[in-house]
Design an enzyme around this catalytic site. Structure first.
Site, PDB file in Angstrom:
ATOM      1  N   HIS A  78       0.817  -0.898   0.336  1.00  0.00           N
ATOM      2  CA  HIS A  78      -0.190   0.095  -0.128  1.00  0.00           C
ATOM      3  C   HIS A  78       0.377   0.793   0.104  1.00  0.00           C
ATOM      4  O   HIS A  78       2.234   1.219   0.391  1.00  0.00           O
ATOM      5  CB  HIS A  78      -0.871  -0.040   1.082  1.00  0.00           C
ATOM      6  N   ASP A 122      -0.447   6.690  -3.533  1.00  0.00           N
ATOM      7  CA  ASP A 122      -1.526   6.698  -4.189  1.00  0.00           C
ATOM      8  C   ASP A 122      -1.458   7.414  -5.104  1.00  0.00           C
ATOM      9  O   ASP A 122      -2.084   7.670  -6.311  1.00  0.00           O
ATOM     10  CB  ASP A 122      -2.857   6.123  -2.931  1.00  0.00           C
TER      11      ASP A 122
END
Length: 378
Positions: A124, A154
């Site tokens: 992540h 992200d």
């Protein structure tokens, strides 16, 4: 009618950076068709899914894959955010798609990239920015690294990088007539965002968290708590701005004169911390906001839309009852806009399939077989 009006992009629905990329492209006017899963969930309040149509397709069925390939024939670009090799196993990899449309720009969003020792491992945002050297620099000097939400990996180094790559690819394809594959890895994007700090390594950059000018080490580039338990931030880097900070805060200019004496920053920070606690956030805004101190209140996500500057610029808008950031950047002639909120998965299945030549009977057969799903507007 944004600047990307006339471009068609296929989005194989995912999470996080992929939808953000789709939002950026569709905000700028591109027609983005989101391919959702049959049985997928989603609703009007998903800001990242705004501005595009949705079809729901079962990609585990050959008929579903063929439908996406028919869409590819009409598209300028496609992007996906699966682990390396997933779209190949589905029959929707770059080779299959480019065979249908040689001008297609095929964007791939992953955390680690398409190859490398850990390319197939899960991860992540926090992991990608950790490997890129960004996470280490964020946090207090005696504390542990602090995740900066998931903005760097992200969104900044991921979805925004992919959107940039797709636009670059489509621009090049418009000249060459040939498509190509874009490998957008969040670890690469996060590293790119660190470029300035890598240049600082040769100019006295300290490899200790909270010891440099921009990482909280400096008293003139920091956040401070106010009397009412809220916070303000100052970024008075230039000497003239620093002089104004010293003046408006009321500290002794004789002692705060050597701005870049970093051996004294800890003491200066402690004194400024006490000064800022003598007034409320609103009181400090009255004194400093709009001046050259480089000052702003630290607003929460609920407060930011109501600030007068943001209201004046319409930085935030409300769509279907959901307050959200307006499209950015702004264009003087081809203004981007939010045409509609997120679609329910499969809401546009019938209309999109009709556009690529399927008749009512063909669509009905696909629905009966479960190859596609047509969800009513909710």
């Amino acid at each position: 009618m944004g600047p990307l009006t006339g471009f068609r992009v296929i989005e194989l629905a995912g999470i996080g950076p992929g939808p953000f990329c789709g939002m950026m492209l569709s905000d700028m006017g591109a027609e983005v068709i989101r391919v959702d899963r049959v049985g997928g969930t989603g609703g009007r309040r998903d800001v990242l899914a705004r501005n595009r149509r949705s079809i729901a397709v079962d990609l585990k069925q050959a008929g579903g894959v063929e439908l996406v390939l028919k869409l590819v024939e009409t598209a300028d670009a496609l992007f996906e955010g699966f682990r390396p090799g997933v779209t190949e196993r589905l029959g929707l990899g770059p080779d299959e798609c480019l065979a249908r449309n040689e001008k297609l720009v095929y964007g791939r969003m992953t955390g680690w990239g398409q190859e490398g020792p850990i390319a197939h491992a899960a991860g992540h945002d926090i992991n990608y920015i950790g490997l890129a050297g960004a996470l280490h620099a964020i946090g207090e000097p005696d504390g542990k690294p602090v995740p900066p939400l998931n903005l760097i990996g992200d969104f900044g180094g991921g979805g925004m990088l992919l959107a940039y790559g797709l636009v670059c690819g489509m621009l090049e394809a418009s000249r060459s007539g040939k498509g190509q594959v874009i490998d957008a890895a969040m670890v690469d994007g996060a590293a790119s965002l660190m470029a300035m700090f890598f240049s600082m390594v040769g100019f006295g950059f300290k490899n200790e968290r909270g010891s440099n000018m921009l990482d909280g080490g400096a008293h003139f580039y920091n956040t401070y708590e106010t009397k009412d338990g809220k916070h303000v931030c100052v970024g008075a880097i230039e000497p003239q701005f620093y002089a104004e900070l010293v003046e408006k805060s009321g500290v002794d200019p004789n002692r705060f004169g050597p701005q870049m004496a970093n051996d004294r920053w800890v003491d200066f920070k402690a004194e400024l911390a006490e000064v800022f606690k003598t007034k409320t956030r609103d009181e400090w805004c009255e004194i400093m906001e709009g001046s050259d101190v480089c000052f702003a209140p630290v607003l929460s996500i609920l407060e930011a839309p109501d600030h007068p500057h943001n209201r004046h610029r319409e930085t935030f808008v409300t769509v279907d009852g959901v307050t959200q950031p307006a499209p950015s950047p702004r264009f003087s002639r081809t203004a981007p806009e939010i045409s509609h909120a997120a679609r329910v998965p499969g809401e546009d299945t019938r209309s999109v399939l009709a556009e690529i030549g399927l008749g009512a009977d063909d669509i009905a057969a696909l629905l009966t077989a479960g190859v596609v799903q047509a969800s009513p507007a909710a």
